[in-house]
Design an enzyme around this catalytic site. Structure first.
Site, PDB file in Angstrom:
ATOM      1  N   ASN A   9      14.481  14.830 -92.123  1.00  0.00           N
ATOM      2  CA  ASN A   9      15.220  15.482 -91.040  1.00  0.00           C
ATOM      3  C   ASN A   9      14.750  14.873 -89.718  1.00  0.00           C
ATOM      4  O   ASN A   9      13.701  15.225 -89.205  1.00  0.00           O
ATOM      5  CB  ASN A   9      14.978  16.988 -91.056  1.00  0.00           C
ATOM      6  CG  ASN A   9      15.766  17.711 -89.983  1.00  0.00           C
ATOM      7  OD1 ASN A   9      16.647  17.145 -89.344  1.00  0.00           O
ATOM      8  ND2 ASN A   9      15.443  18.983 -89.767  1.00  0.00           N
ATOM      9  N   TRP A  10      15.552  13.949 -89.190  1.00  0.00           N
ATOM     10  CA  TRP A  10      15.177  13.274 -87.945  1.00  0.00           C
ATOM     11  C   TRP A  10      15.253  14.191 -86.737  1.00  0.00           C
ATOM     12  O   TRP A  10      14.700  13.872 -85.690  1.00  0.00           O
ATOM     13  CB  TRP A  10      16.081  12.067 -87.713  1.00  0.00           C
ATOM     14  CG  TRP A  10      15.884  10.924 -88.666  1.00  0.00           C
ATOM     15  CD1 TRP A  10      14.972  10.848 -89.684  1.00  0.00           C
ATOM     16  CD2 TRP A  10      16.615   9.697 -88.695  1.00  0.00           C
ATOM     17  NE1 TRP A  10      15.086   9.644 -90.347  1.00  0.00           N
ATOM     18  CE2 TRP A  10      16.105   8.915 -89.762  1.00  0.00           C
ATOM     19  CE3 TRP A  10      17.659   9.187 -87.929  1.00  0.00           C
ATOM     20  CZ2 TRP A  10      16.599   7.648 -90.061  1.00  0.00           C
ATOM     21  CZ3 TRP A  10      18.165   7.935 -88.242  1.00  0.00           C
ATOM     22  CH2 TRP A  10      17.631   7.173 -89.284  1.00  0.00           C
ATOM     23  N   LYS A  11      15.980  15.295 -86.854  1.00  0.00           N
ATOM     24  CA  LYS A  11      16.205  16.209 -85.732  1.00  0.00           C
ATOM     25  C   LYS A  11      16.799  15.429 -84.547  1.00  0.00           C
ATOM     26  O   LYS A  11      17.558  14.478 -84.763  1.00  0.00           O
ATOM     27  CB  LYS A  11      14.916  16.955 -85.381  1.00  0.00           C
ATOM     28  CG  LYS A  11      14.316  17.677 -86.598  1.00  0.00           C
ATOM     29  CD  LYS A  11      13.158  18.567 -86.264  1.00  0.00           C
ATOM     30  CE  LYS A  11      12.620  19.221 -87.528  1.00  0.00           C
ATOM     31  NZ  LYS A  11      11.534  20.180 -87.247  1.00  0.00           N
ATOM     32  N   HIS A  97      18.603  25.942 -91.022  1.00  0.00           N
ATOM     33  CA  HIS A  97      17.264  25.518 -90.608  1.00  0.00           C
ATOM     34  C   HIS A  97      16.716  26.510 -89.595  1.00  0.00           C
ATOM     35  O   HIS A  97      17.461  27.081 -88.788  1.00  0.00           O
ATOM     36  CB  HIS A  97      17.318  24.105 -90.007  1.00  0.00           C
ATOM     37  CG  HIS A  97      15.969  23.500 -89.796  1.00  0.00           C
ATOM     38  ND1 HIS A  97      15.177  23.806 -88.714  1.00  0.00           N
ATOM     39  CD2 HIS A  97      15.261  22.606 -90.529  1.00  0.00           C
ATOM     40  CE1 HIS A  97      14.050  23.128 -88.787  1.00  0.00           C
ATOM     41  NE2 HIS A  97      14.073  22.390 -89.892  1.00  0.00           N
ATOM     42  N   GLU A  99      15.236  26.223 -86.885  1.00  0.00           N
ATOM     43  CA  GLU A  99      15.553  25.927 -85.487  1.00  0.00           C
ATOM     44  C   GLU A  99      16.971  26.365 -85.141  1.00  0.00           C
ATOM     45  O   GLU A  99      17.234  26.842 -84.032  1.00  0.00           O
ATOM     46  CB  GLU A  99      15.339  24.435 -85.220  1.00  0.00           C
ATOM     47  CG  GLU A  99      13.877  24.040 -85.239  1.00  0.00           C
ATOM     48  CD  GLU A  99      13.633  22.565 -85.504  1.00  0.00           C
ATOM     49  OE1 GLU A  99      12.454  22.206 -85.696  1.00  0.00           O
ATOM     50  OE2 GLU A  99      14.610  21.782 -85.544  1.00  0.00           O
ATOM     51  N   GLU A 169      10.969  26.829 -95.946  1.00  0.00           N
ATOM     52  CA  GLU A 169      10.219  26.344 -94.796  1.00  0.00           C
ATOM     53  C   GLU A 169       9.521  27.507 -94.100  1.00  0.00           C
ATOM     54  O   GLU A 169      10.150  28.268 -93.376  1.00  0.00           O
ATOM     55  CB  GLU A 169      11.144  25.612 -93.812  1.00  0.00           C
ATOM     56  CG  GLU A 169      12.504  26.281 -93.583  1.00  0.00           C
ATOM     57  CD  GLU A 169      13.232  25.715 -92.375  1.00  0.00           C
ATOM     58  OE1 GLU A 169      12.915  24.601 -91.947  1.00  0.00           O
ATOM     59  OE2 GLU A 169      14.104  26.419 -91.859  1.00  0.00           O
ATOM     60  N   GLY A 175       6.058  21.744 -87.561  1.00  0.00           N
ATOM     61  CA  GLY A 175       5.668  21.074 -86.335  1.00  0.00           C
ATOM     62  C   GLY A 175       4.365  21.570 -85.740  1.00  0.00           C
ATOM     63  O   GLY A 175       4.005  21.221 -84.621  1.00  0.00           O
ATOM     64  N   SER A 215       5.381  20.576 -92.227  1.00  0.00           N
ATOM     65  CA  SER A 215       4.268  19.637 -92.008  1.00  0.00           C
ATOM     66  C   SER A 215       3.877  18.888 -93.273  1.00  0.00           C
ATOM     67  O   SER A 215       2.696  18.698 -93.571  1.00  0.00           O
ATOM     68  CB  SER A 215       3.055  20.363 -91.397  1.00  0.00           C
ATOM     69  OG  SER A 215       3.369  20.901 -90.128  1.00  0.00           O
ATOM     70  N   GLY A 236      10.045  16.622 -91.580  1.00  0.00           N
ATOM     71  CA  GLY A 236      10.403  16.452 -90.181  1.00  0.00           C
ATOM     72  C   GLY A 236       9.706  15.263 -89.555  1.00  0.00           C
ATOM     73  O   GLY A 236      10.086  14.112 -89.757  1.00  0.00           O
ATOM     74  N   GLY A 237       8.659  15.527 -88.802  1.00  0.00           N
ATOM     75  CA  GLY A 237       7.984  14.488 -88.030  1.00  0.00           C
ATOM     76  C   GLY A 237       7.563  13.269 -88.831  1.00  0.00           C
ATOM     77  O   GLY A 237       7.701  12.129 -88.377  1.00  0.00           O
TER      78      GLY A 237
END
Length: 252
Positions: A9-11, A97, A99, A169, A175, A215, A236-237
């Protein structure tokens, strides 16, 4: 054997040039995918067609949208509907998600509408669920996640459920650098699978891929993915670094 899946997930990150470089590096990293393993790249909307083209000729690699509109079409400036995503051959779509739920007000009812529209246009939803820190501290995470499942997903038929992936999640681990222990992840994944079994039967539950998101990195992926009910990750990151993400993929 149920699918083992790692989704990136590049966001809202990366320029087009950076995204193309990342995908090319990933494809050159020596990843070998068995028939039951898949890699999904959830790129920003403007890049979907290009990423899809880059992945052509690489079996097991798919593209996902990070969101979809809750309406079929019409005067909804800035929104992207399921028909549009289908028309550019998008494979998956992330729905619910944390977010989107927290920052954009995606309720369980809205999530359910997005699920239905996606399935009706041949998109495979990655349905996200998970609890915030205060719920985890109160020990009521199972009831919280059960409500998300009941209101967002459990209106589907068993046939529809076959095209859905669930991603658990824990919001407190997204994050933050915090990660649920492998025992915490396994406990929740087993609980989710038990809820699915109660609603749809053991066969449906056993065939459902449930991913962990929070994470995930190369250093902890193998331990997490070794859990009986953890079928991969929503990353994610760490998905923004080719070598790191490749290391995660190689752990499934």
């Amino acid at each position: 054997m149920r699918k083992k899946i790692v989704a990136a997930n590049w966001k809202m990150n990366l320029t087009l040039a950076q995204g193309e470089k990342l995908v090319n590096e990933l494809l050159q990293s020596g990843i070998q995918l068995d028939a039951h393993k898949e890699v999904v790249i959830a790129a920003p909307f403007p890049y979907l067609i290009i990423v899809k083209e880059l992945l052509k000729g690489h079996p097991g690699f798919y593209v996902a949208a990070q969101n979809v509109a809750a309406e079929k079409a019409g005067a909804f400036t800035g929104e992207v509907n399921a028909e549009m995503l289908h028309s550019i051959h998008t494979d998956f779509v992330i729905i619910g998600h944390s977010e989107r739920r927290e920052l954009f007000g995606d309720s369980n009812a809205i999530v359910a509408k997005k699920i239905d529209l996606s399935l009706s246009h041949g998109l495979k939803p990655i349905f996200c669920c998970g609890e915030p820190l205060e719920v985890r501290k109160a020990g009521t995470q199972n009831a919280f996640v059960a409500k998300q499942l009941e209101e967002g997903l459990f209106h589907l038929t068993v046939a529809q459920l076959k095209n859905v992936v669930i991603a658990y999640e824990p919001i407190w681990a997204i994050g933050t650098g915090l990660t649920a222990s492998s025992a915490q992840a396994q406990d929740m994944h087993a609980f989710i699978r038990s809820q699915v079994a109660s609603k749809y039967g053991a066969a449906a539950a056993n065939n459902l891929s449930i991913l962990y998101g929070g994470s995930v990195k190369a250093a902890n992926a193998a331990e997490l993915f070794a859990c009986e009910d953890v079928d991969g990750g929503l990353v994610g990151g760490a998905s923004l670094v080719a070598a790191e993400f490749a290391g995660i993929v190689k752990s499934i």
